[in-house]
Design a protein around this motif. Structure first.
Motif, mmCIF file in Angstrom:
data_model
loop_
_atom_site.group_PDB
_atom_site.id
_atom_site.type_symbol
_atom_site.label_atom_id
_atom_site.label_comp_id
_atom_site.label_asym_id
_atom_site.label_seq_id
_atom_site.Cartn_x
_atom_site.Cartn_y
_atom_site.Cartn_z
ATOM 1 N N SER A 1 0.826 -1.206 0.000
ATOM 2 C CA SER A 1 0.000 0.000 0.000
ATOM 3 C C SER A 1 0.861 1.258 0.000
ATOM 4 O O SER A 1 0.572 2.224 -0.704
ATOM 5 C CB SER A 1 -0.927 -0.006 1.223
ATOM 6 N N LEU A 2 1.953 1.238 0.785
ATOM 7 C CA LEU A 2 2.854 2.392 0.839
ATOM 8 C C LEU A 2 3.529 2.613 -0.512
ATOM 9 O O LEU A 2 3.568 3.739 -1.017
ATOM 10 C CB LEU A 2 3.909 2.172 1.922
ATOM 11 N N SER B 1 1.139 3.986 -3.047
ATOM 12 C CA SER B 1 0.265 5.058 -2.553
ATOM 13 C C SER B 1 0.145 6.230 -3.530
ATOM 14 O O SER B 1 -0.945 6.765 -3.744
ATOM 15 C CB SER B 1 0.755 5.559 -1.192
ATOM 16 N N THR C 1 1.410 12.080 0.161
ATOM 17 C CA THR C 1 1.638 10.645 0.213
ATOM 18 C C THR C 1 2.916 10.329 -0.540
ATOM 19 O O THR C 1 3.494 11.183 -1.195
ATOM 20 C CB THR C 1 0.437 9.869 -0.372
ATOM 21 N N MET D 1 4.238 8.879 6.413
ATOM 22 C CA MET D 1 3.700 7.800 5.589
ATOM 23 C C MET D 1 4.402 6.483 5.905
ATOM 24 O O MET D 1 3.777 5.437 6.061
ATOM 25 C CB MET D 1 3.840 8.135 4.110
ATOM 26 N N GLN E 1 -6.935 5.350 1.405
ATOM 27 C CA GLN E 1 -5.489 5.211 1.563
ATOM 28 C C GLN E 1 -4.805 6.508 1.950
ATOM 29 O O GLN E 1 -3.726 6.483 2.553
ATOM 30 C CB GLN E 1 -4.852 4.689 0.264
ATOM 31 N N VAL E 2 -5.393 7.656 1.610
ATOM 32 C CA VAL E 2 -4.730 8.932 1.893
ATOM 33 C C VAL E 2 -5.543 9.844 2.803
ATOM 34 O O VAL E 2 -5.116 10.963 3.091
ATOM 35 C CB VAL E 2 -4.382 9.685 0.583
#
Length: 301
Positions: free
Chosen positions: A51-52, A55, A110, A150, A254-255
């Motif tokens: 996910s990171l 992102s 992000t 993050m 996600q953000v």
């Protein structure tokens, strides 16, 4: 909305497939304690790290953000110049700067690391805020990047996921042994699966409470960083503007934690907020300003 759901499902299915293959190839048996720990680390950290790493791409896709390559207007030129000054003052690489179309007053940052980030603002923010307020919002987001928020959130989520997986299954084995006795072949019964199903949810909720507590703490730090970059007066004014116009965020999940808006909820719901209430953030900045925490001249004109 459907695109976000599809991306979420596709990402998680990909993670499950890859890690299932890895465990099969290396002969990892999740029924042993060592195998359970390896599985928990793979699944716990795998989803967070993927996910990171994705992102920025997900944020651009879901918000349809326009990344400013060459400024096409005076506003775009000002955004890029402001972020560049703030990034240099913070000692980080120049983030990509983007604008996304949304009526809300919001912005987010992000990216996988401090030198490869994205800072984006909504069209609603550009319409509603003056330059001083927008500058403070950008400083807040640049501070998120400079603080490594993050990465820290991804690592924290990975640790929490790992603990949830391990604890749920260890307790599930105890419950299953109590209900059905010990089996010579090491197999488990229905008690194990029911226990794990329930405990995954219970421990998952507790993990979310911890993650959101850290997220709220991180917002205070980003506000303070924004005040140091742009000046406490501008940062307080930006948060006051948000408090007068705040609405439901349309940012992808996600953000959302890295947007500047948030913090609406009371009672138990407050435990699951990614942002402190705006009035608390404003009060914290005023208290710090009165204590002389931001007396140094602003590095951003």
């Amino acid at each position: 909305m459907f695109k976000r759901i599809a991306l979420f499902l596709a990402t998680n299915l990909a993670v499950l497939l890859v890690f299932s293959v890895v465990m099969a190839v290396f002969g990892i048996d999740p029924r042993t304690n060592a195998g359970l720990l390896v599985m928990a680390v793979l699944f716990g950290f795998g989803g967070s790290l993927i996910s990171l790493l994705s992102s920025k791409w997900i944020a651009k896709m879901t918000t349809r953000a326009h990344v400013i390559q060459e400024p096409r207007s005076e506003v775009e030129r000002w955004l890029v110049q402001t972020v560049r000054r703030q990034a240099e003052a913070s000692g980080i690489g120049m983030p990509e700067v983007a604008i996304y179309d949304a009526p809300e007053i919001n912005a987010f940052a992000t990216g996988a690391n401090r030198n490869n980030a994205l800072v984006a603002v909504s069209t609603g923010l550009l319409r509603a805020m003056d330059r001083d307020e927008a500058e403070a919002v950008l400083a807040h987001e640049v501070s998120h990047v400079a603080n490594g928020d993050m990465i820290t959130m991804a690592l924290l989520q990975g640790v929490l996921n790992t603990f949830v997986i391990v604890l749920a299954r260890l307790v599930g084995r105890v419950v299953d042994g109590f209900l059905g006795g010990q089996r010579d072949d090491g197999s488990v019964g229905i008690g194990y699966y029911l226990s794990v199903f329930v405990l995954d949810m219970v421990f998952g909720v507790l993990a979310s409470v911890i993650a959101m507590w850290f997220s709220r703490h991180r917002e205070f730090r980003a506000d303070a960083g924004g005040a140091k970059l742009a000046g406490s007066r501008k940062m307080i004014a930006a948060l006051e503007r948000l408090s007068m116009t705040y609405g439901t965020s349309t940012l992808p999940k996600q953000v959302q934690a890295f947007g500047i808006s948030g913090g609406v909820g009371h009672g138990l719901r407050r435990l699951f907020l990614s942002h402190p209430p705006l009035e608390e953030r404003i009060a914290a900045l005023r208290q710090a300003s009165e204590a002389g925490a931001f007396n140094r001249p602003s590095v951003v004109s």
